[in-house]
Design a protein around this motif. Structure first.
Motif, PDB file in Angstrom:
ATOM      1  N   GLN A   7       0.831  -1.199   0.000  1.00 28.06           N
ATOM      2  CA  GLN A   7       0.000   0.000   0.000  1.00 28.06           C
ATOM      3  C   GLN A   7       0.870   1.256   0.000  1.00 28.06           C
ATOM      4  OE1 GLN A   7      -3.966   0.126   2.156  1.00 28.06           O
ATOM      5  NE2 GLN A   7      -2.673   1.217   3.588  1.00 28.06           N
ATOM      6  N   PHE A   8       0.521   2.220  -0.864  1.00 33.49           N
ATOM      7  CA  PHE A   8       1.256   3.483  -0.839  1.00 33.49           C
ATOM      8  C   PHE A   8       0.307   4.632  -0.500  1.00 33.49           C
ATOM      9  CE2 PHE A   8       0.364   3.051  -5.512  1.00 33.49           C
ATOM     10  CZ  PHE A   8      -0.355   4.228  -5.728  1.00 33.49           C
ATOM     11  N   ILE A   9       0.895   5.742  -0.068  1.00 34.05           N
ATOM     12  CA  ILE A   9       0.118   6.916   0.323  1.00 34.05           C
ATOM     13  C   ILE A   9       0.509   8.067  -0.590  1.00 34.05           C
ATOM     14  CG2 ILE A   9      -0.468   8.493   2.198  1.00 34.05           C
ATOM     15  CD1 ILE A   9       0.415   6.332   4.159  1.00 34.05           C
ATOM     16  N   THR A  10      -0.480   8.636  -1.259  1.00 30.82           N
ATOM     17  CA  THR A  10      -0.215   9.742  -2.171  1.00 30.82           C
ATOM     18  C   THR A  10       0.073  11.010  -1.370  1.00 30.82           C
ATOM     19  OG1 THR A  10      -2.505  10.559  -2.309  1.00 30.82           O
ATOM     20  CG2 THR A  10      -1.892   8.710  -3.757  1.00 30.82           C
ATOM     21  N   SER A  11       0.514  12.056  -2.074  1.00 28.50           N
ATOM     22  CA  SER A  11       0.813  13.319  -1.381  1.00 28.50           C
ATOM     23  C   SER A  11      -0.452  14.002  -0.878  1.00 28.50           C
ATOM     24  CB  SER A  11       1.574  14.263  -2.325  1.00 28.50           C
ATOM     25  OG  SER A  11       0.803  14.556  -3.466  1.00 28.50           O
ATOM     26  N   PHE A  12      -1.625  13.494  -1.291  1.00 25.61           N
ATOM     27  CA  PHE A  12      -2.893  14.009  -0.785  1.00 25.61           C
ATOM     28  C   PHE A  12      -3.384  13.188   0.416  1.00 25.61           C
ATOM     29  CE2 PHE A  12      -2.975  15.595  -5.163  1.00 25.61           C
ATOM     30  CZ  PHE A  12      -3.327  16.919  -4.950  1.00 25.61           C
ATOM     31  N   GLY A  13      -2.545  12.213   0.853  1.00 24.98           N
ATOM     32  CA  GLY A  13      -2.905  11.419   2.018  1.00 24.98           C
ATOM     33  C   GLY A  13      -3.859  10.280   1.743  1.00 24.98           C
ATOM     34  N   ARG A  14      -4.011   9.914   0.483  1.00 20.47           N
ATOM     35  CA  ARG A  14      -4.904   8.808   0.135  1.00 20.47           C
ATOM     36  C   ARG A  14      -4.137   7.496   0.108  1.00 20.47           C
ATOM     37  NH1 ARG A  14      -9.782  10.807   1.223  1.00 20.47           N
ATOM     38  NH2 ARG A  14     -10.227  12.715   0.053  1.00 20.47           N
ATOM     39  N   ASN A  15      -4.708   6.445   0.727  1.00 17.29           N
ATOM     40  CA  ASN A  15      -4.109   5.109   0.687  1.00 17.29           C
ATOM     41  C   ASN A  15      -4.554   4.386  -0.576  1.00 17.29           C
ATOM     42  OD1 ASN A  15      -2.919   5.448   3.218  1.00 17.29           O
ATOM     43  ND2 ASN A  15      -4.724   4.702   4.287  1.00 17.29           N
ATOM     44  N   VAL A  16      -3.590   3.856  -1.328  1.00 20.54           N
ATOM     45  CA  VAL A  16      -3.898   3.140  -2.571  1.00 20.54           C
ATOM     46  C   VAL A  16      -3.156   1.810  -2.565  1.00 20.54           C
ATOM     47  CG1 VAL A  16      -3.798   3.163  -5.096  1.00 20.54           C
ATOM     48  CG2 VAL A  16      -4.162   5.315  -3.839  1.00 20.54           C
ATOM     49  N   LEU A  44     -10.606   3.267 -19.830  1.00 20.69           N
ATOM     50  CA  LEU A  44     -11.704   2.361 -19.486  1.00 20.69           C
ATOM     51  C   LEU A  44     -11.540   1.832 -18.065  1.00 20.69           C
ATOM     52  CD1 LEU A  44     -12.154   0.318 -22.800  1.00 20.69           C
ATOM     53  CD2 LEU A  44     -13.797   1.914 -21.773  1.00 20.69           C
ATOM     54  N   SER A  45     -10.285   1.510 -17.696  1.00 23.03           N
ATOM     55  CA  SER A  45     -10.026   1.054 -16.332  1.00 23.03           C
ATOM     56  C   SER A  45     -10.254   2.184 -15.333  1.00 23.03           C
ATOM     57  CB  SER A  45      -8.592   0.538 -16.211  1.00 23.03           C
ATOM     58  OG  SER A  45      -8.385  -0.588 -17.028  1.00 23.03           O
ATOM     59  N   ASN A  46      -9.803   3.391 -15.671  1.00 22.86           N
ATOM     60  CA  ASN A  46      -9.992   4.542 -14.783  1.00 22.86           C
ATOM     61  C   ASN A  46     -11.470   4.796 -14.495  1.00 22.86           C
ATOM     62  OD1 ASN A  46      -7.324   5.184 -14.330  1.00 22.86           O
ATOM     63  ND2 ASN A  46      -7.212   6.742 -15.925  1.00 22.86           N
ATOM     64  N   ALA A  47     -12.318   4.500 -15.466  1.00 22.65           N
ATOM     65  CA  ALA A  47     -13.752   4.742 -15.296  1.00 22.65           C
ATOM     66  C   ALA A  47     -14.354   3.885 -14.195  1.00 22.65           C
ATOM     67  CB  ALA A  47     -14.481   4.485 -16.613  1.00 22.65           C
ATOM     68  N   THR A  48     -13.678   2.790 -13.845  1.00 26.81           N
ATOM     69  CA  THR A  48     -14.184   1.905 -12.788  1.00 26.81           C
ATOM     70  C   THR A  48     -13.577   2.226 -11.429  1.00 26.81           C
ATOM     71  OG1 THR A  48     -12.450   0.210 -13.036  1.00 26.81           O
ATOM     72  CG2 THR A  48     -14.347   0.067 -14.519  1.00 26.81           C
ATOM     73  N   LEU A  49     -12.636   3.184 -11.392  1.00 23.84           N
ATOM     74  CA  LEU A  49     -11.879   3.473 -10.171  1.00 23.84           C
ATOM     75  C   LEU A  49     -12.228   4.846  -9.602  1.00 23.84           C
ATOM     76  CD1 LEU A  49      -8.395   2.319 -11.505  1.00 23.84           C
ATOM     77  CD2 LEU A  49      -9.764   1.101  -9.798  1.00 23.84           C
ATOM     78  N   PRO A  50     -12.112   5.032  -8.280  1.00 23.31           N
ATOM     79  CA  PRO A  50     -12.258   6.375  -7.723  1.00 23.31           C
ATOM     80  C   PRO A  50     -11.099   7.251  -8.171  1.00 23.31           C
ATOM     81  CG  PRO A  50     -11.497   4.840  -6.048  1.00 23.31           C
ATOM     82  CD  PRO A  50     -11.830   4.021  -7.255  1.00 23.31           C
ATOM     83  N   ASP A  51     -11.265   8.548  -8.113  1.00 23.60           N
ATOM     84  CA  ASP A  51     -10.272   9.451  -8.685  1.00 23.60           C
ATOM     85  C   ASP A  51      -8.883   9.269  -8.080  1.00 23.60           C
ATOM     86  OD1 ASP A  51     -10.872  10.497  -6.205  1.00 23.60           O
ATOM     87  OD2 ASP A  51     -11.231  12.543  -6.904  1.00 23.60           O
ATOM     88  N   TYR A  52      -8.808   8.993  -6.756  1.00 24.08           N
ATOM     89  CA  TYR A  52      -7.495   8.900  -6.122  1.00 24.08           C
ATOM     90  C   TYR A  52      -6.725   7.648  -6.542  1.00 24.08           C
ATOM     91  CZ  TYR A  52      -9.711   5.594  -2.893  1.00 24.08           C
ATOM     92  OH  TYR A  52     -10.382   4.520  -2.359  1.00 24.08           O
ATOM     93  N   ALA A  53      -7.418   6.652  -7.126  1.00 21.61           N
ATOM     94  CA  ALA A  53      -6.758   5.408  -7.525  1.00 21.61           C
ATOM     95  C   ALA A  53      -6.469   5.356  -9.028  1.00 21.61           C
ATOM     96  CB  ALA A  53      -7.613   4.206  -7.136  1.00 21.61           C
ATOM     97  N   ARG A  54      -6.911   6.340  -9.775  1.00 25.33           N
ATOM     98  CA  ARG A  54      -6.753   6.299 -11.231  1.00 25.33           C
ATOM     99  C   ARG A  54      -5.306   6.537 -11.661  1.00 25.33           C
ATOM    100  NH1 ARG A  54     -12.160   9.987 -12.212  1.00 25.33           N
ATOM    101  NH2 ARG A  54     -13.662   8.302 -11.781  1.00 25.33           N
ATOM    102  N   VAL A  55      -4.981   6.014 -12.830  1.00 27.76           N
ATOM    103  CA  VAL A  55      -3.665   6.238 -13.432  1.00 27.76           C
ATOM    104  C   VAL A  55      -3.710   7.564 -14.187  1.00 27.76           C
ATOM    105  CG1 VAL A  55      -2.038   5.432 -15.177  1.00 27.76           C
ATOM    106  CG2 VAL A  55      -3.104   3.794 -13.599  1.00 27.76           C
TER     107      VAL A  55
END
Length: 486
Positions: free
Chosen positions: A376-385, A435-446
């Motif tokens: 698991q990594f943490i983005t600079s916005f504090g989101r766990n992905v 297409l994959s991003n469309a299934t993911l929340p914004d913080y998890a998208r590529v």
């Protein structure tokens, strides 16, 4: 003799008595009835009992001969190591040296390696004498090697009872669909496949054990899908075990009308996260897919969806032979069929095994996974992905073969990608990403990606032996490429 082993032998004997002429094992050129299976195993077990102590290494291709020697080691009480066919030469050497093997049966390609390690050919075996025996945990029936997170695989020591309890529960799970023809797709050096074969024999089914090349399987991640799909269809297989990438190929072929679902009635899938969208596609074409979860340290399968007890997105309820609970930090803990110990380390004394996987239960007892605790990594916005979640969505689109997602401390997530078709355009890859991003929340998208210069491989130590990304090695190897897209 362990209780489960006695039961296994009794069940095989009952099959032989009731249906002695029924096909138990079918190879590329030979078939063996249940009566013949018992005779072949007993003959080899007697031979093993007359040999010097020490583990038996089997470096053979899938086929009846490999199964007979594996079962012979099991019933004679000799520790056995089945070397995965996709291991590198250095990994094979490590398995042989660390396990303290004194006997080996191998393909010609490994004979020079055995000679270098002090083995000499004696009758059916390659054998050697060691000055000091390697101490295995008491009761070790099999040493199975995990791919691990580094290039050196770890030897997991398992008892016969632990493995055969799992095999029994797998047989019970598939019983409602009564599959009678089980096709072994993965190499028997993969514990999940090894126990899948045991389960099929417990159920009285015919086990179809063909050479890997005949199935189109090469190494850890090379697949000739045309050959594999033809083998599934021509074998009239009713049951098999797949990893997600193989399931994706099967589903895609059925969607395109290249083959029907046919006789398949129980397709188990595991080994890595399965995209919910892929499971939905399988259901839409009528393919009976049952996702499960397990790890070598717990003798493979821990939880499994099954007929009448299935929740898409979950890995099913825990099987009856284990207990599963969730730690305060979300880690999945398992008690039951746990390992005896790792080779070269102290025996395991704890009742509960910390799996390293994150998960939770729903109110009906179905287990859901959130990826690996350490990945698991943490983005600079504090989101766990958890990158495995995103990578599963990317690689099960039918366009992208391999994906590595990174975003630790970054404002956006980056990906390194390799397409199924090396000739695929950047536009096709970009469309798959969106297409994959469309299934993911914004913080998890590529948010940005680059095409890898070549596929990730175990030989370059960017993949584990069973095809999972070696994250630290990829970060080091492709540091410049990642920096370029930040």
């Amino acid at each position: 003799m362990p209780h489960e082993l006695e039961r296994f032998k009794r069940v095989l004997f009952e099959h032989a008595q009731a249906h002695g002429d029924a096909v138990a094992v079918e190879g590329a050129t030979e078939r063996f009835s249940y009566m013949q299976l018992l005779a072949e195993v007993d003959l080899r077990a007697d031979v093993l009992r007359q040999q010097q102590p020490g583990a038996l290494v089997l470096a053979l291709d899938n086929g009846p001969e490999l199964l007979f020697w594996d079962l012979a080691a099991l019933v004679s009480g000799r520790a056995c190591v089945i070397v995965p066919s996709f291991f590198s030469p250095s990994q094979v050497r490590h398995c042989i040296e660390q396990s303290g093997a004194t006997l080996a049966l191998c393909l010609p390609a490994w004979e020079d390696t055995l000679g270098q390690l002090g083995f000499a050919k004696h009758d059916a075996f390659w054998a050697r004498t060691l000055q000091a025996a390697v101490a295995l945990p008491e009761g070790t029936a099999k040493v199975t090697y995990t791919s691990g997170s580094t290039g050196t695989p770890k030897g997991v020591c398992l008892g016969a009872d632990a493995m055969l309890r799992v095999a029994h529960e797998l047989a019970m799970a598939s019983r409602p669909t009564e599959p009678q023809r089980y096709l072994a797709v993965l190499p028997l050096g993969v514990l999940l496949e090894n126990l899948g074969v045991y389960a099929a024999l417990m159920a009285g089914a015919s086990v179809l054990l063909y050479p890997q090349a005949q199935l189109g399987m090469g190494g850890a991640s090379q697949v000739d899908f045309k050959r594999l799909l033809a083998s599934i269809a021509l074998s009239r297989a009713q049951s098999l075990i797949l990893v997600p990438q193989l399931l994706m190929g099967l589903v895609t072929a059925i969607e395109r009308g290249l083959m029907p679902v046919g006789a398949l009635s129980f397709v188990a899938v595991g080994g890595a996260r399965v995209s919910p969208s892929l499971l939905a596609r399988a259901e839409a074409v009528g393919l009976p897919v049952f996702e499960g979860y397990g790890l070598s340290e717990c003798a493979s399968v821990v939880a499994l969806n099954r007929p009448g007890a299935k929740r898409p997105g979950s890995v099913g309820r825990p099987l009856p032979h284990v207990q599963v609970r969730i730690a305060e930090d979300g880690e999945v803990l398992v008690a039951g069929s746990v390992l005896l110990g790792y080779l070269g380390e102290a025996p395991v004394s704890s009742t509960w095994w910390a799996t390293g996987d994150l998960g939770y239960f729903d109110d009906q007892g179905y287990l859901y996974l959130n990826g690996r605790k350490k990945h698991q990594f943490i983005t600079s916005f504090g989101r766990n992905v958890n990158p495995e979640w995103v990578e599963a969505e990317l690689t099960q689109s039918g366009v992208i073969a391999q994906a590595f997602v990174h975003g630790e401390g970054l404002p956006r997530n980056l990906a390194l990608l390799w397409p199924l078709d090396p000739g695929a355009t950047d536009e096709a890859i970009e469309q798959a990403v969106q297409l994959s991003n469309a299934t993911l929340p914004d913080y998890a998208r590529v948010h940005a990606w680059r095409r890898l210069p070549g596929p990730l491989t175990p030989a370059e130590h960017t993949l584990t032996a069973n095809g999972r990304p070696r994250r630290e090695a990829i970060l080091q190897r492709y540091h410049a490429l990642l920096s370029d897209i930040q």
